[in-house]
Design an enzyme around this catalytic site. Structure first.
Site, PDB file in Angstrom:
ATOM      1  N   GLY A  18       1.042  -1.320   0.004  1.00 58.89           N
ATOM      2  CA  GLY A  18      -0.039  -0.131  -0.078  1.00 58.89           C
ATOM      3  C   GLY A  18       0.933   1.424  -0.049  1.00 58.89           C
ATOM      4  O   GLY A  18       2.072   1.032  -0.426  1.00 58.89           O
ATOM      5  N   ARG A  19       0.399   2.496   0.565  1.00 58.60           N
ATOM      6  CA  ARG A  19       1.064   3.438   0.497  1.00 58.60           C
ATOM      7  C   ARG A  19       2.474   3.325   1.162  1.00 58.60           C
ATOM      8  O   ARG A  19       3.491   3.867   0.643  1.00 58.60           O
ATOM      9  CB  ARG A  19       0.313   4.646   1.120  1.00 58.60           C
ATOM     10  CG  ARG A  19      -0.824   5.208   0.556  1.00 58.60           C
ATOM     11  CD  ARG A  19      -1.555   6.244   1.358  1.00 58.60           C
ATOM     12  NE  ARG A  19      -2.384   5.567   2.326  1.00 58.60           N
ATOM     13  CZ  ARG A  19      -3.845   5.494   2.308  1.00 58.60           C
ATOM     14  NH1 ARG A  19      -4.280   6.051   1.378  1.00 58.60           N
ATOM     15  NH2 ARG A  19      -4.269   4.775   3.501  1.00 58.60           N
ATOM     16  N   ILE A  20       2.373   2.796   2.568  1.00 59.80           N
ATOM     17  CA  ILE A  20       3.809   2.758   3.245  1.00 59.80           C
ATOM     18  C   ILE A  20       4.755   1.833   2.613  1.00 59.80           C
ATOM     19  O   ILE A  20       6.023   2.073   2.381  1.00 59.80           O
ATOM     20  CB  ILE A  20       3.442   2.462   4.714  1.00 59.80           C
ATOM     21  CG1 ILE A  20       2.671   3.345   5.273  1.00 59.80           C
ATOM     22  CG2 ILE A  20       4.813   2.253   5.290  1.00 59.80           C
ATOM     23  CD1 ILE A  20       2.353   3.386   6.696  1.00 59.80           C
ATOM     24  N   GLU A  64       1.307  -4.119  23.655  1.00 61.27           N
ATOM     25  CA  GLU A  64       1.956  -2.559  23.618  1.00 61.27           C
ATOM     26  C   GLU A  64       1.331  -2.109  24.661  1.00 61.27           C
ATOM     27  O   GLU A  64       0.202  -1.832  24.818  1.00 61.27           O
ATOM     28  CB  GLU A  64       1.795  -1.868  22.253  1.00 61.27           C
ATOM     29  CG  GLU A  64       2.649  -2.353  20.996  1.00 61.27           C
ATOM     30  CD  GLU A  64       2.355  -1.688  19.925  1.00 61.27           C
ATOM     31  OE1 GLU A  64       1.904  -0.367  19.887  1.00 61.27           O
ATOM     32  OE2 GLU A  64       2.624  -2.015  18.492  1.00 61.27           O
ATOM     33  N   HIS A  85       6.822   1.781  19.158  1.00 62.84           N
ATOM     34  CA  HIS A  85       5.919   2.065  18.142  1.00 62.84           C
ATOM     35  C   HIS A  85       6.042   3.515  17.822  1.00 62.84           C
ATOM     36  O   HIS A  85       5.420   4.576  17.868  1.00 62.84           O
ATOM     37  CB  HIS A  85       4.533   2.113  18.681  1.00 62.84           C
ATOM     38  CG  HIS A  85       3.309   1.791  17.672  1.00 62.84           C
ATOM     39  ND1 HIS A  85       2.195   1.079  17.819  1.00 62.84           N
ATOM     40  CD2 HIS A  85       3.227   2.551  16.181  1.00 62.84           C
ATOM     41  CE1 HIS A  85       1.544   1.276  16.605  1.00 62.84           C
ATOM     42  NE2 HIS A  85       2.229   2.205  15.844  1.00 62.84           N
TER      43      HIS A  85
HETATM   44  C1  DGY Z   1      -1.014   4.273  12.638  1.00 67.55           C
HETATM   45  O1  DGY Z   1      -1.362   5.306  12.490  1.00 67.55           O
HETATM   46  O2  DGY Z   1      -1.853   3.274  12.480  1.00 67.55           O
HETATM   47  C2  DGY Z   1       0.443   4.082  13.269  1.00 67.55           C
HETATM   48  O3  DGY Z   1       0.741   2.521  13.811  1.00 67.55           O
HETATM   49  C3  DGY Z   1       0.536   4.986  14.647  1.00 67.55           C
HETATM   50  O4  DGY Z   1       1.938   5.258  14.718  1.00 67.55           O
END
Ligand code: DGY
Length: 307
Positions: free
Chosen positions: A154-156, A254, A273
């Site tokens: 995806g985008r990331i 977490e 995170h």
């Molecule tokens: C998100 O925006 O889903 C990230 O994990 C927060 O840092």
């Protein structure tokens, strides 16, 4: 004027826009509200500004009869029961795009840190254990020419692929609609970077059998969600030296307690995170979450709805 529960202090200018129009109840301090407090405060709210650590489930929604909008301060929405929200006609918004570069930078920082032993090297120096320059000491992995496998493009994932191209890496991927089957992908990768959302289908996608397909030198990086990796299986693979190393920005649970057994594993780097944690990104996320709430509480569609 509506009442909005904001589940953590948001020291960004956007909050003032919300406070100018609505009564804002902010959970104090930097720790998440415990579930009973989350439920009690949400039960009186018309709008909720939630974080990834807040579980917004059916029980919470049942206890909040006035709730008209949920703005998640994240792009991921696995903390929210989207079906239950839809069944109640509750709009849910998130913060896509603005955190793409920050998260991709962090993923790449973890790839570099693992490949070149940066954290262990720094610890050696601090411990006074840097004795000499050794020809075969602390040897890492060359990224140029190495194969990076992106799981979830995806985008990331795409932004990580762009960075990898700049480092001369070969990029392959596996996603729902394109790329290689995961098994094949894992077998040929030198570095694997996870960028898929956490859903029932992707929970423990990286399990013992996926880890067994990886090269013994493979480096695994997770900046997506902790639940995508079976941490017990990862611990075992690291303990037995079956993969080269792993870096996790996300874990389950977490925060990961300091005495969690996973942390005994060698060649493991865990950070808390940090994916979206830059000043500009977090301020933009606050703007988007506030824009979502202002619109929905005014009866307009959210500008950044979860689709
Ligand atoms: C998100 O925006 O889903 C990230 O994990 C927060 O840092």
């Amino acid at each position: 004027m509506a009442r909005v529960f904001v589940t953590r202090e948001l020291p960004f200018p956007a909050l003032e826009r919300l406070e100018a129009e609505h009564e804002v109840d902010t959970w104090p301090g930097d720790l998440a509200p415990p579930p009973d407090e989350l439920r009690a405060r949400t039960s009186e709210a018309d709008g909720l500004l939630s974080m990834v650590a807040d579980r917004v489930d059916e029980a919470l929604l049942d206890a909040a009869p006035n709730l008209r909008a949920i703005a998640n301060y994240a792009v991921g929405t696995d903390n929210i029961d989207l079906e239950a929200a839809a069944a109640r006609g509750l709009p849910v918004g998130n913060t896509p795009d603005v955190l793409t570069d920050a998260t991709a930078d962090l993923a790449f920082a973890l790839i570099l840190a693992l490949a070149r032993g940066i954290v262990s090297g720094a610890e050696t120096v601090r411990a006074g254990e840097w004795r000499t320059w050794e020809p075969a000491g602390a040897l890492g992995t060359d990224l140029a020419g190495a194969t990076l496998a992106i799981v979830g493009r995806g985008r990331i994932g795409e932004a990580v692929a762009r960075r990898a191209a700049g480092f001369g890496m070969e990029v392959v991927h596996s996603s729902r609609s394109s790329g290689l089957p995961l098994d094949q992908l894992l077998g040929q990768a030198d570095v694997i970077s996870l960028h898929t959302p956490l859903t029932p289908d992707t929970r423990h996608l990286i399990d013992a059998s996926a880890l067994a397909r990886m090269k013994p030198t493979a480096l695994l990086v997770n900046t997506a969600r902790g639940g995508i990796v079976d941490q017990d299986a990862l611990r075992e693979a690291l303990m037995e030296g079956r993969i080269g190393g792993a870096a996790l920005d996300v874990t389950e649970p977490e925060p990961l307690p300091g005495d969690h057994p996973l942390l005994d594993a060698p060649n493991l780097l865990v950070v808390p995170h940090l994916g979206s944690a830059t000043r500009r990104t977090r301020a933009r996320m606050a703007e988007m979450a506030v824009e979502n709430l202002l619109a929905a509480l005014d009866g307009r569609p959210m500008p950044h709805p979860v689709t």
